[in-house]
Design a protein around this motif. Structure first.
Motif, PDB file in Angstrom:
ATOM      1  N   VAL A 190      88.809  -0.349 -92.462  1.00 30.97           N
ATOM      2  CA  VAL A 190      87.538  -0.238 -91.748  1.00 30.97           C
ATOM      3  C   VAL A 190      87.746   0.739 -90.600  1.00 30.97           C
ATOM      4  CG1 VAL A 190      85.780  -1.439 -90.386  1.00 30.97           C
ATOM      5  CG2 VAL A 190      86.840  -2.599 -92.325  1.00 30.97           C
ATOM      6  N   ALA A 191      86.821   1.661 -90.432  1.00 32.34           N
ATOM      7  CA  ALA A 191      86.871   2.603 -89.314  1.00 32.34           C
ATOM      8  C   ALA A 191      85.838   2.208 -88.276  1.00 32.34           C
ATOM      9  CB  ALA A 191      86.618   4.029 -89.794  1.00 32.34           C
ATOM     10  N   GLY A 282      85.809   8.808 -80.491  1.00 34.23           N
ATOM     11  CA  GLY A 282      87.130   8.241 -80.693  1.00 34.23           C
ATOM     12  C   GLY A 282      87.099   7.322 -81.899  1.00 34.23           C
ATOM     13  N   ILE A 283      88.168   7.345 -82.699  1.00 34.11           N
ATOM     14  CA  ILE A 283      88.197   6.573 -83.942  1.00 34.11           C
ATOM     15  C   ILE A 283      89.396   5.629 -83.936  1.00 34.11           C
ATOM     16  CG2 ILE A 283      88.303   6.680 -86.462  1.00 34.11           C
ATOM     17  CD1 ILE A 283      87.229   9.555 -86.244  1.00 34.11           C
ATOM     18  N   ALA A 284      89.142   4.366 -84.242  1.00 34.51           N
ATOM     19  CA  ALA A 284      90.201   3.369 -84.410  1.00 34.51           C
ATOM     20  C   ALA A 284      90.107   2.820 -85.831  1.00 34.51           C
ATOM     21  CB  ALA A 284      90.070   2.243 -83.386  1.00 34.51           C
ATOM     22  N   MET A 285      91.266   2.514 -86.406  1.00 31.81           N
ATOM     23  CA  MET A 285      91.313   2.092 -87.800  1.00 31.81           C
ATOM     24  C   MET A 285      91.838   0.666 -87.924  1.00 31.81           C
ATOM     25  SD  MET A 285      90.176   4.725 -89.434  1.00 31.81           S
ATOM     26  CE  MET A 285      90.443   3.971 -91.036  1.00 31.81           C
ATOM     27  N   TYR A 286      91.167  -0.128 -88.773  1.00 28.62           N
ATOM     28  CA  TYR A 286      91.670  -1.448 -89.165  1.00 28.62           C
ATOM     29  C   TYR A 286      92.482  -1.264 -90.431  1.00 28.62           C
ATOM     30  CZ  TYR A 286      91.729  -6.055 -91.328  1.00 28.62           C
ATOM     31  OH  TYR A 286      92.144  -7.220 -91.930  1.00 28.62           O
ATOM     32  N   PRO A 287      93.666  -1.858 -90.562  1.00 26.54           N
ATOM     33  CA  PRO A 287      94.294  -2.805 -89.626  1.00 26.54           C
ATOM     34  C   PRO A 287      95.319  -2.170 -88.682  1.00 26.54           C
ATOM     35  CG  PRO A 287      95.406  -2.909 -91.731  1.00 26.54           C
ATOM     36  CD  PRO A 287      94.336  -1.850 -91.882  1.00 26.54           C
ATOM     37  N   GLN A 288      95.533  -0.837 -88.772  1.00 26.48           N
ATOM     38  CA  GLN A 288      96.619  -0.213 -88.015  1.00 26.48           C
ATOM     39  C   GLN A 288      96.453  -0.383 -86.500  1.00 26.48           C
ATOM     40  OE1 GLN A 288      94.697   1.139 -90.399  1.00 26.48           O
ATOM     41  NE2 GLN A 288      95.702   2.898 -91.376  1.00 26.48           N
ATOM     42  N   ASP A 289      95.228  -0.181 -85.990  1.00 27.20           N
ATOM     43  CA  ASP A 289      95.010  -0.153 -84.537  1.00 27.20           C
ATOM     44  C   ASP A 289      94.528  -1.478 -83.967  1.00 27.20           C
ATOM     45  OD1 ASP A 289      95.680   2.554 -84.567  1.00 27.20           O
ATOM     46  OD2 ASP A 289      93.620   3.163 -84.995  1.00 27.20           O
ATOM     47  N   GLY A 290      94.172  -2.412 -84.791  1.00 29.39           N
ATOM     48  CA  GLY A 290      93.680  -3.692 -84.309  1.00 29.39           C
ATOM     49  C   GLY A 290      93.065  -4.487 -85.438  1.00 29.39           C
ATOM     50  N   LYS A 291      92.966  -5.803 -85.237  1.00 29.28           N
ATOM     51  CA  LYS A 291      92.453  -6.666 -86.296  1.00 29.28           C
ATOM     52  C   LYS A 291      91.218  -7.453 -85.877  1.00 29.28           C
ATOM     53  CE  LYS A 291      96.904  -7.059 -88.632  1.00 29.28           C
ATOM     54  NZ  LYS A 291      97.922  -7.946 -89.229  1.00 29.28           N
ATOM     55  N   LEU A 296      89.669  -3.133 -81.521  1.00 28.97           N
ATOM     56  CA  LEU A 296      89.304  -1.854 -82.135  1.00 28.97           C
ATOM     57  C   LEU A 296      88.381  -1.043 -81.235  1.00 28.97           C
ATOM     58  CD1 LEU A 296      88.761  -3.015 -85.816  1.00 28.97           C
ATOM     59  CD2 LEU A 296      90.563  -1.483 -84.996  1.00 28.97           C
ATOM     60  N   SER A 297      87.432  -1.704 -80.578  1.00 26.27           N
ATOM     61  CA  SER A 297      86.505  -0.966 -79.711  1.00 26.27           C
ATOM     62  C   SER A 297      87.231  -0.395 -78.495  1.00 26.27           C
ATOM     63  CB  SER A 297      85.338  -1.866 -79.275  1.00 26.27           C
ATOM     64  OG  SER A 297      85.785  -2.980 -78.536  1.00 26.27           O
ATOM     65  N   ARG A 298      88.205  -1.147 -77.966  1.00 23.79           N
ATOM     66  CA  ARG A 298      88.991  -0.620 -76.839  1.00 23.79           C
ATOM     67  C   ARG A 298      89.799   0.603 -77.273  1.00 23.79           C
ATOM     68  NH1 ARG A 298      90.131  -6.084 -75.688  1.00 23.79           N
ATOM     69  NH2 ARG A 298      92.226  -5.857 -76.574  1.00 23.79           N
ATOM     70  N   CYS A 299      90.386   0.512 -78.458  1.00 25.51           N
ATOM     71  CA  CYS A 299      91.178   1.636 -78.957  1.00 25.51           C
ATOM     72  C   CYS A 299      90.297   2.865 -79.191  1.00 25.51           C
ATOM     73  CB  CYS A 299      91.873   1.242 -80.259  1.00 25.51           C
ATOM     74  SG  CYS A 299      93.142  -0.034 -80.059  1.00 25.51           S
ATOM     75  N   ALA A 300      89.150   2.665 -79.793  1.00 27.14           N
ATOM     76  CA  ALA A 300      88.241   3.794 -80.045  1.00 27.14           C
ATOM     77  C   ALA A 300      87.735   4.385 -78.742  1.00 27.14           C
ATOM     78  CB  ALA A 300      87.074   3.324 -80.921  1.00 27.14           C
ATOM     79  N   ASP A 301      87.473   3.533 -77.752  1.00 27.57           N
ATOM     80  CA  ASP A 301      87.036   4.009 -76.442  1.00 27.57           C
ATOM     81  C   ASP A 301      88.124   4.888 -75.806  1.00 27.57           C
ATOM     82  OD1 ASP A 301      85.539   4.316 -74.155  1.00 27.57           O
ATOM     83  OD2 ASP A 301      86.091   2.384 -73.304  1.00 27.57           O
ATOM     84  N   ALA A 302      89.375   4.437 -75.885  1.00 24.29           N
ATOM     85  CA  ALA A 302      90.477   5.222 -75.328  1.00 24.29           C
ATOM     86  C   ALA A 302      90.595   6.565 -76.033  1.00 24.29           C
ATOM     87  CB  ALA A 302      91.787   4.441 -75.452  1.00 24.29           C
ATOM     88  N   ALA A 303      90.445   6.571 -77.349  1.00 27.93           N
ATOM     89  CA  ALA A 303      90.518   7.822 -78.105  1.00 27.93           C
ATOM     90  C   ALA A 303      89.372   8.758 -77.746  1.00 27.93           C
ATOM     91  CB  ALA A 303      90.503   7.515 -79.598  1.00 27.93           C
ATOM     92  N   MET A 304      88.195   8.176 -77.484  1.00 22.77           N
ATOM     93  CA  MET A 304      87.048   8.998 -77.102  1.00 22.77           C
ATOM     94  C   MET A 304      87.309   9.732 -75.786  1.00 22.77           C
ATOM     95  SD  MET A 304      84.234   9.072 -74.885  1.00 22.77           S
ATOM     96  CE  MET A 304      83.988   7.368 -74.388  1.00 22.77           C
ATOM     97  N   TYR A 305      87.936   9.050 -74.831  1.00 20.67           N
ATOM     98  CA  TYR A 305      88.233   9.709 -73.553  1.00 20.67           C
ATOM     99  C   TYR A 305      89.250  10.832 -73.740  1.00 20.67           C
ATOM    100  CZ  TYR A 305      85.423   6.769 -70.570  1.00 20.67           C
ATOM    101  OH  TYR A 305      84.357   6.162 -69.961  1.00 20.67           O
ATOM    102  N   ILE A 306      90.178  10.664 -74.673  1.00 26.09           N
ATOM    103  CA  ILE A 306      91.097  11.757 -74.979  1.00 26.09           C
ATOM    104  C   ILE A 306      90.322  12.949 -75.538  1.00 26.09           C
ATOM    105  CG2 ILE A 306      93.067  12.461 -76.385  1.00 26.09           C
ATOM    106  CD1 ILE A 306      93.754  10.548 -74.118  1.00 26.09           C
ATOM    107  N   ALA A 307      89.325  12.685 -76.375  1.00 23.96           N
ATOM    108  CA  ALA A 307      88.489  13.760 -76.914  1.00 23.96           C
ATOM    109  C   ALA A 307      87.753  14.496 -75.802  1.00 23.96           C
ATOM    110  CB  ALA A 307      87.495  13.194 -77.931  1.00 23.96           C
ATOM    111  N   LYS A 308      87.254  13.749 -74.822  1.00 26.61           N
ATOM    112  CA  LYS A 308      86.564  14.384 -73.693  1.00 26.61           C
ATOM    113  C   LYS A 308      87.541  15.244 -72.883  1.00 26.61           C
ATOM    114  CE  LYS A 308      82.580  11.403 -72.820  1.00 26.61           C
ATOM    115  NZ  LYS A 308      81.597  12.486 -72.968  1.00 26.61           N
ATOM    116  N   PHE A 318      92.856   7.114 -82.446  1.00 29.44           N
ATOM    117  CA  PHE A 318      93.677   6.336 -81.521  1.00 29.44           C
ATOM    118  C   PHE A 318      95.124   6.307 -82.013  1.00 29.44           C
ATOM    119  CE2 PHE A 318      95.708   2.343 -80.290  1.00 29.44           C
ATOM    120  CZ  PHE A 318      95.558   2.407 -78.917  1.00 29.44           C
ATOM    121  N   THR A 319      96.043   6.322 -81.062  1.00 26.47           N
ATOM    122  CA  THR A 319      97.454   6.169 -81.403  1.00 26.47           C
ATOM    123  C   THR A 319      98.070   5.146 -80.464  1.00 26.47           C
ATOM    124  OG1 THR A 319      98.213   7.868 -79.851  1.00 26.47           O
ATOM    125  CG2 THR A 319      97.611   8.605 -82.076  1.00 26.47           C
ATOM    126  N   ALA A 320      99.270   4.713 -80.788  1.00 28.76           N
ATOM    127  CA  ALA A 320      99.967   3.766 -79.913  1.00 28.76           C
ATOM    128  C   ALA A 320     100.230   4.392 -78.549  1.00 28.76           C
ATOM    129  CB  ALA A 320     101.277   3.331 -80.573  1.00 28.76           C
TER     130      ALA A 320
END
Length: 589
Positions: A190-191, A282-291, A296-308, A318-320
């Motif tokens: 799931v993305a 920002g994109i987070a993937m199940y199950p790698q980034d969260g279950k 998952l929303s926190r991870c995607a939010d963090a990835a979005m700020y990296i995009a900005k 998102f990455t570790a």
């Protein structure tokens, strides 16, 4: 004879009594019938007498428009004759329940009438039947359309965004958990995609919230049209959206993100305005980034700020490492909130040197942070945290106040210097920024031309019109302005010539390899020539070798700073450097 007369009299008296009793009973019956009729007439609901097959025997209809057919047409027909099958079956179920229990309550049906769809709630009671007569029922049908609409509105408000009609966070979380549960059972991915509109606040500020709201609705509609039926897009509030994409791997998520970027390229026509808005995702993937949804929303939010941070109008996974950076940022933010009041912040000063004379002509104030547990924290790490949290405003004021007071002290000792202070975008965009600078200079007793505010290209170009206006106001006060890290951004020469800038600072990334790299030599030479043509001064940062200095001297760079002349240092060490007099410039063969 007398007995016969008495008997006739008695019989007549009895007949009179019977007639009176019959008249009384008849009157009572008529009164009861009138009372019953008045009671029935006072009932605002529809009322019917039907049998177990749903055949109508009588009707009470204070509002004929609420009937599926007219009262006359109903008599003798069954519910299947006058209603759609699903609704007729629901009525027969209620009749069957009343036949068994004696009553039935709460059944609801929706009928398509000429006035539109109307909802009715049924109350059914079984009548006492005469011998040989089949079961009969009294059905009261109450119009509950208004209540139904109110319930639907409450449900809408509870689960959907009032502006765009998209699912809200509550419904989104529920759907996400359903998608995650299905993915777990079937071994699927799931993305979760977090989308934020770039610089949306500028549209609200310039055109008003009505236009901004209309744009959000248009964006929501366009994005929704790009998704599959099983996907969910929700609005969290403001200009933030989350997409849940079931059975989608990383490649599929990237394709969706690319599709959203292309869709955003097309302008939106809102109230005669042609608006273009770009998304950062920002994109987070199940199950790698969260279950679960929250992770998952926190991870995607963090990835979005990296995009900005990477230039906006793009997406990042998102990455570790991102999670570690996020945790570190939270730690720094909490510690930074008390750093100023606990005297953990201090300034270092790096000398700026005249190439021609070797004299120290200026100092750049550089903020430092020493934390008792974290140790020395790099400005590259804590300045972005201060900007994102809003703490850069009080910190920026403290830097300006401390630096100008220090400069006043050196000037009182007879040294002629300028003090260069970096200004962040958050500071520069404050409407009262020029007034605050004026007050700080007044408090320090400094002439405005002794203060140099360094702006990066990003600060100047984020909103060129605002930058020009603010620069004009600062220039009118006599404050000096320079562009820091010149060449690393995307300055428009058309805007640059309008900026009230007196100096360009050549970024150290170009200076580092000018002795060996012909491309860097060409860039530095071009910047110096352009500045000379626009009557601007130049200063090169990151000068560390005599070879670098020689190239800068040969090409007319006016000032330099770097480790070759001194690292950033405490005020007392800088004062000692001033006392030592002009620096001896290195000589190359």
């Amino acid at each position: 004879l007398a007995y016969l007369a008495w008997l006739l009299y008695a019989m007549r008296l009895r007949d009179l009594e019977l007639e009176a009793l019959v008249a009384q009973r008849t009157s009572e019956i008529l009164a009861a019938q009138r009372h019953l009729q008045a009671t029935i007439s006072a009932i605002p609901d529809l009322m019917f007498e039907v049998d177990l097959d749903g055949r109508y025997y009588s009707t009470h209809s204070p509002r004929e428009e609420l009937l599926a057919r007219s009262s006359k047409e109903l008599l003798g027909r069954t519910v299947h004759d006058v209603m759609p099958q699903a609704q007729a079956d629901r009525v027969l179920q209620a009749l069957q329940e009343a036949h068994v229990k004696g009553w039935s309550m709460g059944a609801q049906i929706c009928l398509p009438l000429q006035m539109g769809e109307r909802w009715f709630e049924l109350s059914v009671a079984r009548k006492a039947s005469a011998t040989g007569e089949g079961p009969r029922f009294v059905v009261i049908s109450r119009d509950v359309t208004d209540n139904k609409l109110a319930e639907e509105k409450v449900l809408q408000l509870a689960h959907f965004d009032a502006l765009t009609g998209l699912p809200n966070r509550s419904l989104l979380a529920d759907r996400c958990q359903q998608a995650l549960g299905a993915a777990q059972r079937h071994g699927q991915c799931v993305a979760l995609l977090f989308l934020d509109l770039d610089h949306f606040k500028n549209i609200n500020d310039a055109l008003g919230h009505r236009v901004g709201d209309a744009l959000l609705c248009a964006v929501a509609q366009r994005l929704s049209g790009l998704l599959r039926e099983q996907d969910t897009i929700a609005r969290l509030g403001g200009d933030e959206f989350i997409l849940v994409l079931p059975d989608t791997d990383a490649v599929g998520a990237a394709h969706v993100a690319e599709k959203l970027l292309r869709a955003a390229d097309q302008p939106f026509d809102i109230d005669a305005h042609e608006l273009v808005i770009t998304p950062s995702m920002g994109i987070a993937m199940y199950p790698q980034d969260g279950k679960d949804f929250d992770t998952l929303s926190r991870c995607a939010d963090a990835a979005m700020y990296i995009a900005k941070q990477g230039g906006r109008n793009h997406y990042r996974f998102f990455t570790a490492e991102m999670q570690a950076d996020s945790d570190r940022s939270l730690l720094l933010e909490n510690a930074l909130r008390r750093a100023l009041e606990r005297n953990q912040l201090y300034l270092h000063y790096q000398p700026q040197v005249c190439v021609a004379s070797g004299a120290i002509v200026g100092a750049e104030a550089l903020l430092r942070w020493e934390h008792p547990e974290l140790g020395r924290v790099s400005p590259a790490e804590f300045i972005p945290v201060a900007e994102s949290s809003g703490m850069i405003l009080p910190m920026g004021d403290w830097v300006l106040q401390t630096a100008t007071r220090q400069l006043r002290e050196w000037m009182d000792q007879g040294y002629a210097l300028t003090m260069a202070v970096n200004v962040s975008l958050v500071q520069f965009r404050q409407a009262d920024f020029p007034q605050r600078i004026g007050q700080i200079l007044q408090d320090a007793g400094l002439p405005p031309h002794c203060l140099e505010l360094e702006l990066t290209e990003g600060v100047a170009m984020t909103d060129p019109a605002l930058a020009i206006d603010t620069m004009d106001r600062l220039h009118q006060q006599g404050v000096l302005l320079s562009i820091d890290d010149f060449g690393t951004g995307y300055s428009s020469l058309n805007h640059l010539k309008k900026f009230k800038v007196y100096k360009l600072k050549i970024d150290q990334s170009f200076v580092r390899d000018i002795a060996d790299d012909p491309d860097d030599r060409g860039i530095v030479s071009a910047i110096i020539s352009m500045a000379q043509g626009m009557d601007m001064r130049t200063i090169a940062e990151g000068v560390e070798t005599a070879e670098q200095l020689a190239f800068l001297q040969d090409h007319g760079c006016m000032e330099v700073q770097g480790y070759l002349f001194g690292r950033p240092m405490a005020a007392r060490d800088f004062g000692a450097l001033l006392q030592a007099g002009p620096l001896t410039m290195p000589v190359t063969a």
